[in-house]
Design a protein around this motif. Structure first.
Motif, PDB file in Angstrom:
ATOM      1  N   THR A  73       0.827  -1.199   0.000  1.00  0.00           N
ATOM      2  CA  THR A  73       0.000   0.000   0.000  1.00  0.00           C
ATOM      3  C   THR A  73       0.865   1.254   0.000  1.00  0.00           C
ATOM      4  O   THR A  73       1.948   1.274   0.589  1.00  0.00           O
ATOM      5  CB  THR A  73      -0.948   0.047   1.220  1.00  0.00           C
ATOM      6  OG1 THR A  73      -0.183   0.037   2.422  1.00  0.00           O
ATOM      7  CG2 THR A  73      -1.918  -1.129   1.225  1.00  0.00           C
ATOM      8  N   VAL A  74       0.348   2.260  -0.657  1.00  0.00           N
ATOM      9  CA  VAL A  74       0.930   3.595  -0.642  1.00  0.00           C
ATOM     10  C   VAL A  74      -0.248   4.525  -0.385  1.00  0.00           C
ATOM     11  O   VAL A  74      -1.189   4.563  -1.183  1.00  0.00           O
ATOM     12  CB  VAL A  74       1.634   3.940  -1.968  1.00  0.00           C
ATOM     13  CG1 VAL A  74       2.189   5.361  -1.924  1.00  0.00           C
ATOM     14  CG2 VAL A  74       2.735   2.932  -2.278  1.00  0.00           C
ATOM     15  N   ARG A  75      -0.189   5.235   0.751  1.00  0.00           N
ATOM     16  CA  ARG A  75      -1.348   6.027   1.157  1.00  0.00           C
ATOM     17  C   ARG A  75      -0.917   7.241   1.967  1.00  0.00           C
ATOM     18  O   ARG A  75       0.208   7.301   2.473  1.00  0.00           O
ATOM     19  CB  ARG A  75      -2.301   5.177   1.984  1.00  0.00           C
ATOM     20  CG  ARG A  75      -1.678   4.660   3.270  1.00  0.00           C
ATOM     21  CD  ARG A  75      -2.625   3.770   4.059  1.00  0.00           C
ATOM     22  NE  ARG A  75      -1.975   3.192   5.206  1.00  0.00           N
ATOM     23  CZ  ARG A  75      -1.771   3.812   6.373  1.00  0.00           C
ATOM     24  NH1 ARG A  75      -2.190   5.045   6.541  1.00  0.00           N
ATOM     25  NH2 ARG A  75      -1.153   3.211   7.363  1.00  0.00           N
ATOM     26  N   GLY A  76      -1.836   8.161   2.101  1.00  0.00           N
ATOM     27  CA  GLY A  76      -1.622   9.298   2.975  1.00  0.00           C
ATOM     28  C   GLY A  76      -1.838   8.878   4.416  1.00  0.00           C
ATOM     29  O   GLY A  76      -2.727   8.069   4.711  1.00  0.00           O
ATOM     30  N   GLU A  77      -1.031   9.406   5.320  1.00  0.00           N
ATOM     31  CA  GLU A  77      -1.118   8.978   6.722  1.00  0.00           C
ATOM     32  C   GLU A  77      -2.432   9.377   7.381  1.00  0.00           C
ATOM     33  O   GLU A  77      -2.800   8.819   8.412  1.00  0.00           O
ATOM     34  CB  GLU A  77       0.068   9.503   7.525  1.00  0.00           C
ATOM     35  CG  GLU A  77       0.125  11.001   7.654  1.00  0.00           C
ATOM     36  CD  GLU A  77       1.390  11.483   8.350  1.00  0.00           C
ATOM     37  OE1 GLU A  77       1.442  12.684   8.665  1.00  0.00           O
ATOM     38  OE2 GLU A  77       2.312  10.688   8.572  1.00  0.00           O
ATOM     39  N   ASP A  78      -3.167  10.340   6.817  1.00  0.00           N
ATOM     40  CA  ASP A  78      -4.420  10.770   7.428  1.00  0.00           C
ATOM     41  C   ASP A  78      -5.635  10.069   6.833  1.00  0.00           C
ATOM     42  O   ASP A  78      -6.767  10.475   7.046  1.00  0.00           O
ATOM     43  CB  ASP A  78      -4.579  12.287   7.339  1.00  0.00           C
ATOM     44  CG  ASP A  78      -4.619  12.801   5.916  1.00  0.00           C
ATOM     45  OD1 ASP A  78      -4.267  12.046   4.987  1.00  0.00           O
ATOM     46  OD2 ASP A  78      -5.001  13.966   5.720  1.00  0.00           O
TER      47      ASP A  78
END
Length: 130
Positions: A73-78
């Motif tokens: 996964t590659v995602r924004g921390e929020d």
């Protein structure tokens, strides 16, 4: 992700490789889970916005009489966690309980390599409205 993140991973971006062992005898259940995700792909993709998920890939490895699922996964921390109030998230969570051993083994990211246009798209999606 650790505080000493690689310089190639921008602040606010979470890059993960997670491994879960399929429960002994639950290979057919893992097949059903992956088939469900593929059959309901539109529902799955619809959840990615609130999760700030730019990339989510599931791999399966059967080796030495063991069966593992790997999530990339590659995602924004929020980003939001799965919402059990949504049918696809509820079914996904329940299928995970039936299929995999509890917990995850997490690999430590070392470098993120994205060409300019892809990097711009990933960061624009995962880190927007920060």
């Amino acid at each position: 992700m650790s505080e000493d993140r690689p310089a190639s991973i921008p602040s606010g971006l979470v890059v993960e490789l997670s491994r879960a062992k399929v429960k002994p005898g639950a290979g057919a259940e893992a097949d059903r889970w992956m088939r469900m995700l593929n059959d309901r792909l539109d529902e799955c993709v619809a959840t990615l916005d609130r999760e700030r998920m730019a990339i989510e890939i599931v791999f399966r490895l059967r080796e030495n009489d063991e069966d593992h699922l790997f999530w990339v996964t590659v995602r924004g921390e929020d980003g939001a966690d799965p919402d059990p109030g949504l049918p696809i998230d509820r079914d996904h969570i329940e299928q995970a309980k039936r299929t995999k051993e509890p917990g995850w083994v997490e690999a430590e990211p070392q470098v993120l390599m994205l060409p300019g246009p892809v990097r711009e798209a990933v960061l624009g999606w995962a880190l927007r409205e920060r």
